[in-house]
Write a protein that holds these residues in place. Structure first.
Motif, PDB file in Angstrom:
ATOM      1  N   VAL A  43       0.809  -1.221   0.000  1.00 14.15           N
ATOM      2  CA  VAL A  43       0.000   0.000   0.000  1.00 14.15           C
ATOM      3  C   VAL A  43       0.839   1.266   0.000  1.00 14.15           C
ATOM      4  N   LYS A  44       2.152   1.143   0.083  1.00 16.23           N
ATOM      5  CA  LYS A  44       3.018   2.325   0.132  1.00 16.23           C
ATOM      6  C   LYS A  44       2.806   3.194  -1.099  1.00 16.23           C
ATOM      7  N   GLY A  45       2.663   4.497  -0.847  1.00 14.82           N
ATOM      8  CA  GLY A  45       2.454   5.436  -1.937  1.00 14.82           C
ATOM      9  C   GLY A  45       1.005   5.603  -2.347  1.00 14.82           C
ATOM     10  N   ARG A  46       0.120   4.755  -1.837  1.00 14.40           N
ATOM     11  CA  ARG A  46      -1.302   4.843  -2.197  1.00 14.40           C
ATOM     12  C   ARG A  46      -2.192   5.136  -0.987  1.00 14.40           C
ATOM     13  N   LEU A  47      -1.852   4.560   0.152  1.00 13.51           N
ATOM     14  CA  LEU A  47      -2.652   4.743   1.362  1.00 13.51           C
ATOM     15  C   LEU A  47      -1.854   5.579   2.368  1.00 13.51           C
ATOM     16  N   LYS A  64      -9.873  15.670  17.584  1.00 11.43           N
ATOM     17  CA  LYS A  64     -11.089  14.858  17.386  1.00 11.43           C
ATOM     18  C   LYS A  64     -10.878  13.411  17.840  1.00 11.43           C
ATOM     19  N   ASN A  65      -9.674  13.085  18.310  1.00  7.56           N
ATOM     20  CA  ASN A  65      -9.376  11.699  18.712  1.00  7.56           C
ATOM     21  C   ASN A  65      -9.763  10.720  17.608  1.00  7.56           C
ATOM     22  N   THR A  66      -9.357  11.053  16.408  1.00  8.29           N
ATOM     23  CA  THR A  66      -9.750  10.275  15.236  1.00  8.29           C
ATOM     24  C   THR A  66      -8.516   9.981  14.386  1.00  8.29           C
ATOM     25  N   VAL A  67      -8.468   8.763  13.895  1.00  5.22           N
ATOM     26  CA  VAL A  67      -7.423   8.330  12.966  1.00  5.22           C
ATOM     27  C   VAL A  67      -8.061   8.077  11.613  1.00  5.22           C
ATOM     28  N   TYR A  68      -7.352   8.429  10.554  1.00 11.42           N
ATOM     29  CA  TYR A  68      -7.878   8.299   9.207  1.00 11.42           C
ATOM     30  C   TYR A  68      -6.986   7.381   8.369  1.00 11.42           C
ATOM     31  N   LEU A  69      -7.593   6.818   7.346  1.00 10.87           N
ATOM     32  CA  LEU A  69      -6.842   6.107   6.324  1.00 10.87           C
ATOM     33  C   LEU A  69      -7.323   6.618   4.978  1.00 10.87           C
ATOM     34  N   GLN A  70      -6.507   7.446   4.341  1.00  9.76           N
ATOM     35  CA  GLN A  70      -6.819   7.942   3.007  1.00  9.76           C
ATOM     36  C   GLN A  70      -6.345   6.909   1.995  1.00  9.76           C
ATOM     37  N   MET A  71      -7.270   6.454   1.187  1.00  8.86           N
ATOM     38  CA  MET A  71      -6.981   5.381   0.241  1.00  8.86           C
ATOM     39  C   MET A  71      -7.127   5.914  -1.172  1.00  8.86           C
ATOM     40  N   ASN A  72      -6.035   6.018  -1.894  1.00 11.18           N
ATOM     41  CA  ASN A  72      -6.026   6.492  -3.280  1.00 11.18           C
ATOM     42  C   ASN A  72      -5.545   5.390  -4.210  1.00 11.18           C
ATOM     43  N   SER A  73      -5.801   5.583  -5.483  1.00  6.93           N
ATOM     44  CA  SER A  73      -5.370   4.614  -6.507  1.00  6.93           C
ATOM     45  C   SER A  73      -5.755   3.196  -6.100  1.00  6.93           C
ATOM     46  N   LEU A  74      -7.000   3.032  -5.697  1.00  8.20           N
ATOM     47  CA  LEU A  74      -7.456   1.742  -5.186  1.00  8.20           C
ATOM     48  C   LEU A  74      -7.397   0.656  -6.259  1.00  8.20           C
TER      49      LEU A  74
END
Length: 123
Positions: free
Chosen positions: A63-67, A75-85
């Motif tokens: 997933v390196k370079g994409r996620l 906000k005590n929130t963690v995100y996972l941005q997922m590109n080029s799926l």
């Protein structure tokens, strides 16, 4: 009781994007690390990305370079941005929070999990 509430999964086309969110019931700084795991049908759960308390990140090679994992401390929130799926990203994604506690008898490890959110990549 630690609660992790995930959101943001769904259907995306190959090359598309999704953003997953994981909100915690307490401060994210109470955990040594937070991360995202995924489990595809018939496969074992695997680590996707992790962010430590001091902000260091690590990713699975696939997933390196994409996620991208990030957090909003306020906000005590963690995100996972997922590109080029890709279709092979299809899985149930789980948020994880890890805590290490030093006790008299040694270190005790705690892992907390969200309920999981489905990500499907298909045309």
């Amino acid at each position: 009781q630690v609660q992790l509430v995930e959101s943001g999964g769904g259907l995306a086309q190959p090359g598309g994007s999704l953003r997953l969110s994981c909100a915690t019931s307490g401060s994210i700084f109470s955990f040594n690390a937070m991360g995202w795991y995924r489990q595809a049908p018939g496969k074992e759960r695997e680590l996707v990305a992790v962010i430590t308390r001091d902000g260091r990140t690590n990713y699975a090679d696939s997933v390196k370079g994409r996620l991208t994992i990030s957090r909003d401390n306020a906000k005590n929130t963690v995100y996972l941005q997922m590109n080029s799926l890709k279709p092979e990203d299809t899985a149930v994604y789980y948020c994880n929070a890890h805590r290490s506690v030093t006790l008299e008898m040694g270190i005790k490890e705690y892992d907390y999990w969200g309920q999981g959110t489905q990500v499907t990549v298909s045309s």
